[in-house]
Design a protein around this motif. Structure first.
Motif, PDB file in Angstrom:
ATOM      1  N   ILE A  20       0.848  -1.190   0.000  1.00 42.31           N
ATOM      2  CA  ILE A  20       0.000   0.000   0.000  1.00 42.31           C
ATOM      3  C   ILE A  20       0.884   1.241   0.000  1.00 42.31           C
ATOM      4  N   ALA A  21       0.646   2.084  -0.995  1.00 43.59           N
ATOM      5  CA  ALA A  21       1.430   3.315  -1.125  1.00 43.59           C
ATOM      6  C   ALA A  21       0.649   4.296  -1.988  1.00 43.59           C
ATOM      7  N   ARG A  22       1.146   5.495  -2.085  1.00 43.92           N
ATOM      8  CA  ARG A  22       0.540   6.491  -2.968  1.00 43.92           C
ATOM      9  C   ARG A  22       1.069   6.295  -4.388  1.00 43.92           C
ATOM     10  N   ASN A  23       0.168   6.377  -5.357  1.00 45.10           N
ATOM     11  CA  ASN A  23       0.593   6.294  -6.753  1.00 45.10           C
ATOM     12  C   ASN A  23       1.059   7.670  -7.224  1.00 45.10           C
ATOM     13  N   GLN A  24       1.348   7.808  -8.502  1.00 42.81           N
ATOM     14  CA  GLN A  24       1.864   9.072  -9.039  1.00 42.81           C
ATOM     15  C   GLN A  24       0.882  10.228  -8.885  1.00 42.81           C
ATOM     16  N   GLU A  25      -0.405   9.911  -8.827  1.00 43.95           N
ATOM     17  CA  GLU A  25      -1.421  10.948  -8.651  1.00 43.95           C
ATOM     18  C   GLU A  25      -1.653  11.279  -7.181  1.00 43.95           C
ATOM     19  N   GLY A  26      -0.978  10.569  -6.277  1.00 41.24           N
ATOM     20  CA  GLY A  26      -1.140  10.815  -4.848  1.00 41.24           C
ATOM     21  C   GLY A  26      -2.241  10.017  -4.185  1.00 41.24           C
ATOM     22  N   VAL A  27      -2.826   9.074  -4.907  1.00 45.00           N
ATOM     23  CA  VAL A  27      -3.917   8.255  -4.390  1.00 45.00           C
ATOM     24  C   VAL A  27      -3.344   7.022  -3.691  1.00 45.00           C
ATOM     25  N   VAL A  28      -3.857   6.727  -2.498  1.00 54.64           N
ATOM     26  CA  VAL A  28      -3.437   5.528  -1.776  1.00 54.64           C
ATOM     27  C   VAL A  28      -4.043   4.317  -2.479  1.00 54.64           C
ATOM     28  N   VAL A  29      -3.176   3.422  -2.963  1.00 56.72           N
ATOM     29  CA  VAL A  29      -3.618   2.242  -3.699  1.00 56.72           C
ATOM     30  C   VAL A  29      -2.944   0.985  -3.154  1.00 56.72           C
ATOM     31  N   ILE A  30      -3.514  -0.150  -3.489  1.00 56.04           N
ATOM     32  CA  ILE A  30      -2.956  -1.446  -3.096  1.00 56.04           C
ATOM     33  C   ILE A  30      -2.403  -2.118  -4.338  1.00 56.04           C
ATOM     34  N   GLU A  31      -1.138  -2.476  -4.329  1.00 58.18           N
ATOM     35  CA  GLU A  31      -0.512  -3.197  -5.433  1.00 58.18           C
ATOM     36  C   GLU A  31      -0.762  -4.689  -5.204  1.00 58.18           C
ATOM     37  N   ALA A  32      -1.662  -5.250  -5.979  1.00 60.92           N
ATOM     38  CA  ALA A  32      -2.096  -6.638  -5.779  1.00 60.92           C
ATOM     39  C   ALA A  32      -0.937  -7.628  -5.814  1.00 60.92           C
ATOM     40  N   GLY A  33       0.037  -7.393  -6.671  1.00 61.00           N
ATOM     41  CA  GLY A  33       1.175  -8.306  -6.790  1.00 61.00           C
ATOM     42  C   GLY A  33       2.016  -8.403  -5.530  1.00 61.00           C
ATOM     43  N   ARG A  34       1.981  -7.375  -4.719  1.00 63.61           N
ATOM     44  CA  ARG A  34       2.770  -7.374  -3.480  1.00 63.61           C
ATOM     45  C   ARG A  34       1.940  -7.760  -2.253  1.00 63.61           C
ATOM     46  N   CYS A  35       0.605  -7.776  -2.395  1.00 67.78           N
ATOM     47  CA  CYS A  35      -0.282  -8.068  -1.267  1.00 67.78           C
ATOM     48  C   CYS A  35      -0.214  -9.550  -0.901  1.00 67.78           C
TER      49      CYS A  35
END
Length: 125
Positions: free
Chosen positions: A54-69
């Protein structure tokens, strides 16, 4: 309508129970309020995630990277809004990524991304 659009866009079929936003209904059904990620300035879900998914993407939105979850659910346990869900089929955490499908489907124009986007940009600073 917004929940149907969300669940359909995210590949969960037309099932409002699988939408990545919740609708809280109060006062004997007279008040309905959408509940989604508030883009916390210092998101506990990201700090609780042991894999860094879970981190902020380039637009600043908190997202979940499924591949790392890893699917441990610690992020869902720590989310004070309760808007991180566990996808049973994939065994991964999922949440709203501000895609806008719900906003486009809202027949009354009651939904918008401006406040979420503003919070995301504010959190970056």
């Amino acid at each position: 309508m917004c929940q149907l659009a969300c669940s359909s866009t995210k590949g969960y079929g037309y099932n409002p129970r699988l939408a990545l936003l919740r609708i809280e209904v109060e006062r004997e059904g007279l008040v309905a309020r959408p509940i989604t990620c508030v883009q916390c300035a210092n998101p506990f879900c990201a700090r609780a995630c042991p894999t860094g998914a879970i981190a902020r993407n380039q637009e600043g939105v908190v997202v979940i990277e499924a591949g790392r979850c890893s699917g441990c659910g610690l992020c869902a346990d720590g989310c004070f809004q309760r808007v991180i869900f566990m996808d049973g089929a994939a065994g991964k955490a999922v949440k709203c990524d501000l895609c806008g499908a719900c906003v486009e489907a809202c027949p009354t124009g009651a939904l918008g991304l401006a406040s979420c986007s503003a919070r995301a940009k504010e959190a970056e600073q």
